[in-house]
Design a protein around this motif. Structure first.
Motif, PDB file in Angstrom:
ATOM      1  N   ARG A 124     105.705 110.380  27.301  1.00  0.00           N
ATOM      2  CA  ARG A 124     106.713 111.106  26.610  1.00  0.00           C
ATOM      3  C   ARG A 124     106.081 112.519  27.795  1.00  0.00           C
ATOM      4  N   ASP A 125     104.489 113.358  26.758  1.00  0.00           N
ATOM      5  CA  ASP A 125     104.518 114.457  28.478  1.00  0.00           C
ATOM      6  C   ASP A 125     104.409 114.054  30.443  1.00  0.00           C
ATOM      7  N   PRO A 126     104.110 114.749  30.772  1.00  0.00           N
ATOM      8  CA  PRO A 126     103.307 114.323  32.164  1.00  0.00           C
ATOM      9  C   PRO A 126     102.165 113.715  31.749  1.00  0.00           C
ATOM     10  N   VAL A 127     101.441 113.153  32.601  1.00  0.00           N
ATOM     11  CA  VAL A 127      99.335 112.914  32.653  1.00  0.00           C
ATOM     12  C   VAL A 127      99.070 114.335  32.687  1.00  0.00           C
ATOM     13  N   ASN A 128      97.914 114.744  31.905  1.00  0.00           N
ATOM     14  CA  ASN A 128      96.927 115.852  32.292  1.00  0.00           C
ATOM     15  C   ASN A 128      96.194 114.887  33.254  1.00  0.00           C
ATOM     16  N   LYS A 129      96.547 114.524  34.465  1.00  0.00           N
ATOM     17  CA  LYS A 129      96.212 114.400  35.531  1.00  0.00           C
ATOM     18  C   LYS A 129      94.525 114.911  35.330  1.00  0.00           C
ATOM     19  N   ASP A 130      94.080 116.786  36.180  1.00  0.00           N
ATOM     20  CA  ASP A 130      92.197 116.863  35.796  1.00  0.00           C
ATOM     21  C   ASP A 130      92.116 117.011  35.090  1.00  0.00           C
ATOM     22  N   LEU A 131      92.830 116.518  32.915  1.00  0.00           N
ATOM     23  CA  LEU A 131      91.440 116.282  32.539  1.00  0.00           C
ATOM     24  C   LEU A 131      91.538 114.544  32.751  1.00  0.00           C
ATOM     25  N   MET A 132      92.317 113.565  32.908  1.00  0.00           N
ATOM     26  CA  MET A 132      91.741 112.253  32.947  1.00  0.00           C
ATOM     27  C   MET A 132      91.318 112.130  34.135  1.00  0.00           C
ATOM     28  N   ARG A 133      90.581 112.837  35.312  1.00  0.00           N
ATOM     29  CA  ARG A 133      90.430 112.770  36.371  1.00  0.00           C
ATOM     30  C   ARG A 133      89.186 113.157  35.761  1.00  0.00           C
ATOM     31  N   GLU A 134      88.854 114.077  35.441  1.00  0.00           N
ATOM     32  CA  GLU A 134      87.514 115.178  35.097  1.00  0.00           C
ATOM     33  C   GLU A 134      86.221 114.062  34.053  1.00  0.00           C
ATOM     34  N   GLN A 135      87.234 113.693  32.843  1.00  0.00           N
ATOM     35  CA  GLN A 135      86.847 112.448  32.282  1.00  0.00           C
ATOM     36  C   GLN A 135      85.728 111.554  32.945  1.00  0.00           C
ATOM     37  N   ARG A 136      86.754 110.923  33.970  1.00  0.00           N
ATOM     38  CA  ARG A 136      85.819 108.998  34.506  1.00  0.00           C
ATOM     39  C   ARG A 136      85.148 109.975  35.427  1.00  0.00           C
ATOM     40  N   LEU A 137      84.838 110.833  36.229  1.00  0.00           N
ATOM     41  CA  LEU A 137      84.658 111.131  37.645  1.00  0.00           C
ATOM     42  C   LEU A 137      83.119 111.984  36.526  1.00  0.00           C
ATOM     43  N   LYS A 138      83.063 112.138  35.509  1.00  0.00           N
ATOM     44  CA  LYS A 138      81.817 112.623  34.836  1.00  0.00           C
ATOM     45  C   LYS A 138      80.858 110.495  34.669  1.00  0.00           C
ATOM     46  N   GLU A 139      81.998 110.227  34.627  1.00  0.00           N
ATOM     47  CA  GLU A 139      81.616 108.115  34.523  1.00  0.00           C
ATOM     48  C   GLU A 139      80.861 107.944  35.808  1.00  0.00           C
ATOM     49  N   HIS A 140      81.356 108.355  37.437  1.00  0.00           N
ATOM     50  CA  HIS A 140      81.343 107.384  37.938  1.00  0.00           C
ATOM     51  C   HIS A 140      80.805 108.211  39.273  1.00  0.00           C
ATOM     52  N   ALA A 141      80.593 107.897  40.427  1.00  0.00           N
ATOM     53  CA  ALA A 141      79.904 108.201  41.478  1.00  0.00           C
ATOM     54  C   ALA A 141      80.445 107.995  42.379  1.00  0.00           C
ATOM     55  N   LEU A 142      81.016 108.836  43.653  1.00  0.00           N
ATOM     56  CA  LEU A 142      82.002 108.280  44.288  1.00  0.00           C
ATOM     57  C   LEU A 142      81.200 108.459  45.694  1.00  0.00           C
ATOM     58  N   PRO A 143      81.193 107.896  46.953  1.00  0.00           N
ATOM     59  CA  PRO A 143      82.678 107.259  47.425  1.00  0.00           C
ATOM     60  C   PRO A 143      82.850 105.668  46.836  1.00  0.00           C
ATOM     61  N   ASP A 144      82.158 105.570  46.085  1.00  0.00           N
ATOM     62  CA  ASP A 144      82.311 103.843  45.816  1.00  0.00           C
ATOM     63  C   ASP A 144      82.336 103.873  44.368  1.00  0.00           C
ATOM     64  N   TYR A 145      83.240 105.075  43.449  1.00  0.00           N
ATOM     65  CA  TYR A 145      82.959 104.933  41.962  1.00  0.00           C
ATOM     66  C   TYR A 145      82.869 103.922  41.368  1.00  0.00           C
ATOM     67  N   ALA A 146      81.299 104.133  41.308  1.00  0.00           N
ATOM     68  CA  ALA A 146      79.856 103.139  41.131  1.00  0.00           C
ATOM     69  C   ALA A 146      79.577 103.943  39.744  1.00  0.00           C
ATOM     70  N   PRO A 147      79.795 103.432  38.441  1.00  0.00           N
ATOM     71  CA  PRO A 147      79.648 103.797  36.688  1.00  0.00           C
ATOM     72  C   PRO A 147      78.013 104.513  37.052  1.00  0.00           C
ATOM     73  N   LEU A 148      78.221 105.412  36.428  1.00  0.00           N
ATOM     74  CA  LEU A 148      77.223 106.099  36.544  1.00  0.00           C
ATOM     75  C   LEU A 148      75.999 105.137  35.357  1.00  0.00           C
ATOM     76  N   LYS A 149      76.465 104.583  34.187  1.00  0.00           N
ATOM     77  CA  LYS A 149      75.696 103.381  33.023  1.00  0.00           C
ATOM     78  C   LYS A 149      76.230 101.992  34.171  1.00  0.00           C
ATOM     79  N   ASN A 150      75.111 101.399  33.972  1.00  0.00           N
ATOM     80  CA  ASN A 150      75.684 100.506  34.780  1.00  0.00           C
ATOM     81  C   ASN A 150      74.081  99.283  34.611  1.00  0.00           C
ATOM     82  N   LYS A 151      74.021  98.150  35.084  1.00  0.00           N
ATOM     83  CA  LYS A 151      72.762  97.613  35.136  1.00  0.00           C
ATOM     84  C   LYS A 151      71.843  98.000  35.477  1.00  0.00           C
TER      85      LYS A 151
END
Lengths: 408, 128
Positions: free
Chosen positions: A260-287
C-alpha cells in the motif's frame, strides 16, 4: 528423531559440506546496503567463510576472501583499514536488491532472481534489516515454517490496540475484522496445517476453525533453500532468509514489503535499532542476559516473559536448543508437518547436488525463474465453505489495489 | 540461564540445592549434572521434580517454562510436563491425539534431608 549423521548432513554448511553445497547454488544475502558506510572494505562472515566486500580492479563490487585468525569470533567485524584481502582465496559475484547485497558462492553462473514481491517492489516499498541469532541456521528456519508455535510462544495474555501495530508482527487486526490477530492466535491454538510443494518451495496453509462457521486462513511459504515469506500485517509481508554465518550462528535478513503505502523506513529502522547493537546487529536481549526474562511478566502479560517483540521470543526458542539442535532427541508431531516436508526437500537437493543433477534443484529446473512471482502470503477470515477462494480473493484484492505492479 | 553445576558426585544421593534456594515466587532452578542439563521445580502440590531441561519436542529450554497447572509448560508449543517428566498435554496436536502418552523427559528422583535437596544420581554417572 533422526540420526546424528543425518543431523550433521542437513545442518553443516562449511565449504564442501553437503547442505553447504546446496545453499551455495542460490544467491545468499551477504550484507545490508547500509553497511557500505563502514568503508572501502566491509567484513562479511558467511557460510563459514571469512570475506569482505571490496571493489575489484575494474571498480565492480565483489566478495573477496579476507585473511583471518583462527580465533576470530564468528561475527568479527574489523575496521576497513585492518582488513587484509587474501588474493589466493575465492572471490564471489554480488548484486543488490532493495537494500540487500546478495552473493553467489556456488559453481557456474549464478541463477536468475525469481520475480518475488520483495525484489520487484520499488525501493520505496521495501525496508531491509538483519539480526544475529546464535544458533544453526536450520533451527532458525524451522521455527518459521511452524504455524502452530505462534499460538503459544507469541501469545499475548492481553491484546493491545491494533492502531499501535505499525511495523510489528501479529499486532494488526485480522483480515477485514476488528479482531486482533493476537486474540485469534490465543483462542484457536490447534491449527489444521497442510503443506503443498510448489516450484519455489512449500506453501503452508494453517486453518483455525472459529465460531459461527468462520475459518481463519493463514498462508505462509518456505522459499528454498533458507527463506520464508509470511504476512506481517494487512499492508505488509515479510520475506526472511536465515543465512548461516557458520554452523553455530546465523543472521536473519528480512525484506519488509508494502502493498500500500511507501514503508516508513525511519520508523522501522528506529524500532529495530532500539533492539540491536551495531556493527554486528546483535540483539540487546540475548542468552547472556536471559533475554530480560521477567517471571512476573510471564504470569500476566506474555507467554515467555521476554517482552512484546516476537523476534526475541523466536530467538530464545531457537538459541535455547543449543548451537545445533540435537535432533536425535526430538519428537516431531502433526504440527511439524512442514518441517518434515522441508527436510525431505533438502535431502533431495543434497542428493541432486551430489549426483551433479543441478537441474533438479528447486527454481533451477529450466523453467523461467523470472516468471515465478508472489508467493501469496496472507491472513483471511472466510466462511468455512469457501475459504480457499476467499483466501485467494483477499490477496488478489490487495494486489490489484497496490500502487506497484503486484499482479501474479 | 546458567545451570548450577554439581561436580563429581561420589554418592548416589547427592546434594544439588538447598530447599531455601526455591524460596521464590517461581520455584525453579537449572541444575547441571555430569550427564546433562536438568530443571528442578516445585509443583502446586509442593512436590519437587528434577527433569530434563530440553523439551523433547524440539529442544526448547524448559528453564524458561511456565510453572502452571501443577507442572511445567514449555512456552514454545505448550507441551506440559508433570514432576515425573511425563508429558500430559500437547495443546497444538490434533484433538484426540494420544501422542503425549508416549513422551517422557528423563527424571531423576529427589528427596529433602535437613533442608538440602538430594538427587539420586544414576550409578553410571558417579565419579569413581
Amino acid at each position: 528423531m533422526i540420526s546424528q549423521e543425518l543431523n550433521d548432513q542437513i545442518t553443516r554448511v562449511g565449504p564442501g559440506s553437503e547442505a553447504g553445497r546446496v545453499l551455495r547454488h542460490y544467491w545468499q544475502p551477504a550484507l545490508l546496503r547500509e553497511e557500505l558506510a563502514h568503508g572501502d572494505k566491509v567484513p562479511v562472515n558467511l557460510l563459514g567463510e571469512r570475506l569482505a566486500l571490496i571493489r575489484d580492479a575494474s571498480g565492480i563490487y565483489v566478495l573477496a576472501t579476507r585473511k583471518a585468525s583462527a580465533d576470530e569470533k564468528p561475527t568479527h567485524y574489523p575496521n576497513a583499514r585492518d582488513i587484509v584481502i587474501d588474493p589466493d582465496g575465492p572471490a564471489y559475484p554480488v548484486t543488490e536488491r532493495n537494500g540487500v547485497i546478495f552473493a553467489y558462492m556456488g559453481p557456474g553462473d549464478p541463477p536468475e532472481f525469481p520475480n518475488f514481491d520483495c525484489f520487484r517492489a520499488p525501493e520505496s516499498h521495501v525496508f531491509a534489516f538483519k539480526g544475529l541469532w546464535q544458533c544453526n541456521w536450520l533451527q532458525a528456519l524451522e521455527i518459521g515454517i511452524d504455524p502452530a508455535h505462534a499460538s503459544f510462544l507469541h501469545r499475548f495474555l492481553e491484546d493491545e490496540d491494533p492502531k499501535e501495530s505499525y511495523g510489528k508482527q501479529f499486532r494488526d487486526s485480522a483480515a477485514d475484522t476488528n479482531i486482533p490477530m493476537t486474540k485469534i492466535l490465543r483462542d484457536y491454538p490447534r491449527p489444521d496445517i497442510s503443506v503443498d510443494e510448489t516450484e519455489y518451495g512449500l506453501k503452508i496453509t494453517a486453518l483455525r476453525r472459529m465460531e459461527n462457521d468462520l475459518i481463519h486462513v493463514r498462508v505462509t511459504n518456505q522459499i528454498f533453500p533458507e527463506a520464508i515469506c509470511i504476512p506481517m500485517s494487512r499492508e505488509m509481508i515479510i520475506t526472511q532468509w536465515h543465512v548461516p554465518i557458520d554452523d553455530e550462528n546465523c543472521y536473519w535478513f528480512t525484506m519488509f514489503t508494502s502493498f500500500r503505502d511507501p514503508v516508513n523506513k525511519d520508523l522501522m529502522r528506529e524500532q529495530r535499532l532500539k533492539e540491536h547493537a551495531l556493527p554486528d546487529y546483535a540483539p540487546l536481549k540475548n542468552k547472556a542476559n536471559n533475554y530480560h526474562y521477567d517471571p512476573d511478566e510471564q504470569a500476566r502479560l506474555t507467554y515467555t516473559g521476554m517482552g512484546l517483540d516476537i523476534n526475541v521470543h523466536d530467538q530464545w526458542a531457537v538459541e535455547g536448543m543449543g548451537p545445533i539442535q540435537d535432533r536425535t532427541q526430538e519428537h516431531l508431531g502433526r504440527s511439524d508437518v512442514a518441517i518434515i516436508r522441508y527436510r525431505r526437500m533438502l535431502r533431495q537437493a543434497i542428493a541432486a547436488v551430489a549426483d551433479g543433477r543441478f537441474e533438479d534443484l528447486p527454481m533451477q529446473r529450466g523453467e523461467s525463474v523470472a516468471q515465478i512471482s508472489g508467493p501469496l502470503s496472507n491472513d483471511s477470515i472466510a466462511d468455512t465453505s469457501d475459504w480457499q477462494m476467499a483466501s485467494h480473493a483477499a490477496d488478489m484484492a490487495r494486489r490489484s489495489a497496490c500502487p506497484w505492479d503486484a499482479r501474479v | 540461564m546458567e545451570g548450577r553445576s554439581v561436580k563429581d558426585p561420589t554418592a548416589a544421593w547427592t546434594v544439588i540445592a538447598r530447599v531455601s534456594d526455591l524460596d521464590a515466587k517461581r520455584p525453579l532452578l537449572p541444575i547441571t549434572l555430569a550427564s546433562g542439563r536438568y530443571v528442578l521445580f516445585r509443583d502446586e502440590e509442593g512436590e519437587l521434580g528434577l527433569i530434563g531441561r530440553h523439551c523433547p519436542h524440539r529442544g526448547a529450554d524448559l528453564c524458561f517454562g511456565r510453572l502452571e497447572d501443577n507442572g511445567l509448560r514449555c512456552p514454545f508449543h505448550g507441551w506440559h510436563f508433570d514432576r515425573t517428566g511425563q508429558c500430559v498435554e500437547q495443546p497444538a496436536e490434533p484433538e484426540g491425539s494420544k501422542m503425549y502418552t508416549q513422551i517422557k523427559v528423563p527424571m531423576i528422583p529427589v528427596k529433602i534431608v535437613d533442608g538440602n535437596i538430594l538427587a539420586n544420581i544414576p550409578e553410571g554417572e558417579l565419579s569413581q
